[in-house]
Design an enzyme around this catalytic site. Structure first.
Site, mmCIF file in Angstrom:
data_model
loop_
_atom_site.group_PDB
_atom_site.id
_atom_site.type_symbol
_atom_site.label_atom_id
_atom_site.label_comp_id
_atom_site.label_asym_id
_atom_site.label_seq_id
_atom_site.Cartn_x
_atom_site.Cartn_y
_atom_site.Cartn_z
ATOM 1 N N CYS A 67 0.861 -1.175 0.000
ATOM 2 C CA CYS A 67 0.000 0.000 0.000
ATOM 3 C C CYS A 67 0.902 1.232 0.000
ATOM 4 O O CYS A 67 1.912 1.267 0.690
ATOM 5 C CB CYS A 67 -0.945 0.017 1.185
ATOM 6 S SG CYS A 67 -0.373 -0.814 2.656
ATOM 7 N N GLU A 120 -8.281 8.320 2.405
ATOM 8 C CA GLU A 120 -7.737 7.970 1.101
ATOM 9 C C GLU A 120 -8.789 7.560 0.073
ATOM 10 O O GLU A 120 -9.803 6.938 0.417
ATOM 11 C CB GLU A 120 -6.734 6.822 1.241
ATOM 12 C CG GLU A 120 -5.532 7.219 2.065
ATOM 13 C CD GLU A 120 -4.431 6.182 2.075
ATOM 14 O OE1 GLU A 120 -3.276 6.592 2.221
ATOM 15 O OE2 GLU A 120 -4.729 4.978 1.946
#
Length: 190
Positions: A67, A120
């Site tokens: 990630c 996000e």
């Protein structure tokens, strides 16, 4: 250490609005672009990594294979390929698997209140890799390949970052059902 910026986004439209230093964006909980890779082997096991203890947040917690954030001007697809190589030393075949948006607190030992905020717009990628994984020690201190039942049990027992637990609760069970155009929604975990 070199300044690392994230691409800020407008929460209503997901349009780019500017740049902000990565740590500051997480301190303030600013909405920004991110990528997440979910990697499987030929046996259908999923790759997970334990984030290195020195990571700015989530150190020592387990997460999906990779990630990160695209660099300013970099496509999310190019960022996914770059970070798989940089974090894990692999070059998996990847395909877009949709988007998910969330806001969640994440443990951060070095912060005064002990946390940062992830906010996000995540471009998900699914891929396959058969072969060795060579994680960069500043990124990860362990990796494992887990079958789905064992992975879900491990997530239930704790010790995982909140975004990965969200992915596993939200995405369809079969990676073949993950679609590039899928929007899995917005989740506020605060």
């Amino acid at each position: 250490m070199m300044r690392q910026d994230v691409v800020l986004l407008d929460r209503a439209t997901d349009a780019e609005t500017g740049l902000m230093e990565k740590l500051e964006a997480h301190r303030l909980g600013r909405y920004h672009s991110a990528i997440s890779l979910l990697i499987f082997d030929g046996a259908g096991r999923q790759l997970v990594q334990r984030r290195a203890a020195g990571k700015y947040h989530g150190g020592g917690l387990w997460a999906n294979a990779c990630c990160s954030h695209p660099l300013p001007g970099e496509s999310v697809a190019d960022a996914a390929v770059r970070r798989a190589r940089e974090e894990l030393g692999i070059a998996p075949s990847l395909r877009p698997a949709g988007t998910i948006r969330y806001r969640a607190p994440v443990p951060a030992a070095a912060e005064p209140d002990g946390r940062l905020i992830e906010h996000e717009h995540v471009s998900l990628f699914v891929g396959r890799h058969d072969g060795p994984v060579e994680p960069h020690p500043e990124e990860s201190d362990a990796t494992e390949w887990l079958e789905r039942a064992a992975l879900l049990a491990a997530i239930g027992a704790g010790g995982f970052v909140p975004w990965f637990a969200l992915y596993m609760r939200t995405l369809p069970e079969r990676p073949d059902d993950w679609r590039a155009e899928a929007d899995y929604g917005y989740f506020d975990l605060m």
